[in-house]
Design an enzyme around this catalytic site. Structure first.
Site, PDB file in Angstrom:
ATOM      1  N   TYR A  32       0.823  -1.202   0.000  1.00 50.23           N
ATOM      2  CA  TYR A  32       0.000   0.000   0.000  1.00 50.23           C
ATOM      3  C   TYR A  32       0.856   1.249   0.000  1.00 50.23           C
ATOM      4  O   TYR A  32       2.077   1.189   0.210  1.00 50.23           O
ATOM      5  CB  TYR A  32      -0.954   0.000   1.196  1.00 50.23           C
ATOM      6  CG  TYR A  32      -0.328   0.331   2.543  1.00 50.23           C
ATOM      7  CD1 TYR A  32       0.506  -0.566   3.193  1.00 50.23           C
ATOM      8  CD2 TYR A  32      -0.593   1.552   3.167  1.00 50.23           C
ATOM      9  CE1 TYR A  32       1.060  -0.252   4.434  1.00 50.23           C
ATOM     10  CE2 TYR A  32      -0.043   1.867   4.401  1.00 50.23           C
ATOM     11  CZ  TYR A  32       0.781   0.966   5.031  1.00 50.23           C
ATOM     12  OH  TYR A  32       1.336   1.284   6.246  1.00 50.23           O
ATOM     13  N   ARG A  51       8.207   3.920  -4.651  1.00 56.18           N
ATOM     14  CA  ARG A  51       8.263   2.938  -3.553  1.00 56.18           C
ATOM     15  C   ARG A  51       7.252   1.816  -3.776  1.00 56.18           C
ATOM     16  O   ARG A  51       7.518   0.660  -3.458  1.00 56.18           O
ATOM     17  CB  ARG A  51       8.036   3.622  -2.205  1.00 56.18           C
ATOM     18  CG  ARG A  51       8.263   2.671  -1.020  1.00 56.18           C
ATOM     19  CD  ARG A  51       8.206   3.365   0.313  1.00 56.18           C
ATOM     20  NE  ARG A  51       6.919   3.989   0.543  1.00 56.18           N
ATOM     21  CZ  ARG A  51       6.663   4.834   1.534  1.00 56.18           C
ATOM     22  NH1 ARG A  51       7.628   5.163   2.382  1.00 56.18           N
ATOM     23  NH2 ARG A  51       5.474   5.367   1.689  1.00 56.18           N
ATOM     24  N   ARG A 100      -7.983 -20.950  -1.534  1.00 57.14           N
ATOM     25  CA  ARG A 100      -6.883 -20.631  -0.620  1.00 57.14           C
ATOM     26  C   ARG A 100      -5.733 -21.589  -0.872  1.00 57.14           C
ATOM     27  O   ARG A 100      -5.912 -22.806  -0.814  1.00 57.14           O
ATOM     28  CB  ARG A 100      -7.343 -20.755   0.837  1.00 57.14           C
ATOM     29  CG  ARG A 100      -6.247 -20.421   1.847  1.00 57.14           C
ATOM     30  CD  ARG A 100      -6.779 -20.426   3.277  1.00 57.14           C
ATOM     31  NE  ARG A 100      -5.736 -20.045   4.227  1.00 57.14           N
ATOM     32  CZ  ARG A 100      -4.933 -20.909   4.857  1.00 57.14           C
ATOM     33  NH1 ARG A 100      -5.057 -22.209   4.645  1.00 57.14           N
ATOM     34  NH2 ARG A 100      -4.008 -20.470   5.695  1.00 57.14           N
ATOM     35  N   LYS A 148       6.478  -1.998   1.976  1.00 57.35           N
ATOM     36  CA  LYS A 148       5.274  -1.429   2.607  1.00 57.35           C
ATOM     37  C   LYS A 148       4.095  -2.384   2.433  1.00 57.35           C
ATOM     38  O   LYS A 148       3.204  -2.168   1.612  1.00 57.35           O
ATOM     39  CB  LYS A 148       4.980  -0.045   2.012  1.00 57.35           C
ATOM     40  CG  LYS A 148       4.081   0.808   2.910  1.00 57.35           C
ATOM     41  CD  LYS A 148       4.168   2.265   2.524  1.00 57.35           C
ATOM     42  CE  LYS A 148       3.172   3.143   3.239  1.00 57.35           C
ATOM     43  NZ  LYS A 148       3.283   3.155   4.692  1.00 57.35           N
ATOM     44  N   GLU A 180      11.510   2.509  14.505  1.00 60.34           N
ATOM     45  CA  GLU A 180      10.628   3.588  14.018  1.00 60.34           C
ATOM     46  C   GLU A 180       9.339   3.576  14.820  1.00 60.34           C
ATOM     47  O   GLU A 180       9.142   2.730  15.692  1.00 60.34           O
ATOM     48  CB  GLU A 180      10.356   3.418  12.518  1.00 60.34           C
ATOM     49  CG  GLU A 180       9.747   2.081  12.160  1.00 60.34           C
ATOM     50  CD  GLU A 180       9.696   1.801  10.661  1.00 60.34           C
ATOM     51  OE1 GLU A 180       9.636   2.748   9.860  1.00 60.34           O
ATOM     52  OE2 GLU A 180       9.684   0.612  10.295  1.00 60.34           O
ATOM     53  N   LEU A 204      10.941   1.362   7.283  1.00 64.75           N
ATOM     54  CA  LEU A 204      10.375   1.826   6.018  1.00 64.75           C
ATOM     55  C   LEU A 204      11.171   3.052   5.555  1.00 64.75           C
ATOM     56  O   LEU A 204      11.504   3.920   6.369  1.00 64.75           O
ATOM     57  CB  LEU A 204       8.897   2.198   6.184  1.00 64.75           C
ATOM     58  CG  LEU A 204       8.224   2.500   4.854  1.00 64.75           C
ATOM     59  CD1 LEU A 204       7.992   1.224   4.058  1.00 64.75           C
ATOM     60  CD2 LEU A 204       6.920   3.238   5.049  1.00 64.75           C
TER      61      LEU A 204
END
Ligand code: PDD
Length: 284
Positions: A32, A51, A100, A148, A180, A204
């Site tokens: 995301y 990114r 799945r 991310k 972070e 990140l």
């Protein structure tokens, strides 16, 4: 009601449906980006798109992000939702294999692509004048925090622990050193020097971080990119955090210890002002 984007269509939010077999839902197999909108314009758009491509590639997605297409979708959502100030959330998952299975689906399985707007006051908030309180917590996330991904359960648990302790956020600590915040990069200031963890797989690579460090250079501030301990943070003159949706936010308390005067500090304030000025000039 918001208009959201799902797989090529603009639809009312209550009509956007995703399969129960979606890899994002079953395996957190998705990435995301969050891009800030100020005055109806996108902040740091190209950094987010670069990114996004990197995150996809690192996870073995073959998809090539089309910058122009993405820009058009972002702009269309801003317009349709008359968004002046807030964020655009974008998520891509490895799609719906129809069942799945741990193994990836065939490469021609279409990705799921979702974008939606979120209204949020970003400038002129009480956080600017009052700052935030953080607690420290063990960093129990996986080893590829530079990607991310949507696996945000641990940061979410850490945020709840912070709230339970009467704080606003948590700074995560690995082997004594701060990595972070739950959704932001962490900085301290000591003797005029800005200290923030160097880029690696441990954190990140914040788009705001890059821009804020460029602003520090413009202001001829000294920057040291290295890990710092939580004890160093207790003793700092000032501390702050950066993220797309918060720009720079002052941190005034860590684990109940006042940072410096216990008020937002001058280095963070100057960086915030220049960051906003520079990024508004460059907004698209
Ligand atoms: N979070 N570190 C982590 C773990 C993050 O989740 C984020 C962003 C950042 C700051 O990155 P950037 O400056 O590119 O926003 C650092 C977003 C805003 C979120 O999850 O909402």
């Amino acid at each position: 009601m918001r208009t959201v984007y799902l797989n090529g269509n603009y639809v009312p939010e209550n009509e956007a449906h995703i399969s129960v077999f979606d890899r994002g839902f079953l395996f957190a197999d998705g990435v995301y980006e969050v891009t800030t909108v100020l005055n109806g314009k996108l902040i740091g758009f190209d950094g987010h798109i670069e990114r996004l491509q990197r995150s996809l590639t690192e996870l073995g997605y073959k998809h090539k992000v089309d910058r122009e297409e993405m820009l058009a979708i972002h702009r269309e959502l801003v317009e349709r939702n008359t968004l002046e100030q807030g964020m655009i959330y974008l998520q891509m998952t490895r799609g719906n294999p129809g069942d799945r299975d741990f193994a990836f689906p065939p490469e021609d399985t279409p990705l799921t692509v979702v974008l939606f707007t979120q209204e949020k006051q970003i400038i002129g908030t009480s956080v600017e004048s009052e700052g935030l309180k953080v607690i420290s917590i063990d960093d129990l996330r996986w080893g590829r925090r530079d990607i991310k991904t949507v696996q945000l359960l641990y940061p979410s648990l850490a945020k709840m622990e912070a709230k339970a302790q009467g704080a606003d956020d948590a700074w995560m600590v690995q082997e004594g050193f701060v990595t972070e915040g739950t959704s932001n990069n962490a900085y301290i200031v000591k003797g005029g020097k800005i200290i923030t963890r160097n880029l690696s797989n441990d954190i990140l690579h914040g788009i705001t971080r890059k821009s804020v460090l460029a602003c520090a250079k413009l202001l001829q501030m000294e920057v040291e990119e290295r890990p710092f301990t939580i004890e160093e943070a207790y003793e700092a003159d000032e501390a702050f955090a950066t993220s797309a949706s918060g720009f720079t936010n002052p941190i005034v308390e860590i684990d109940g210890n006042k940072v410096g005067t216990g008020k937002p500090g001058p280095v963070g304030d100057r960086l915030r002002a220049l960051y906003i000025e520079e990024n508004l000039k460059a907004a698209i």
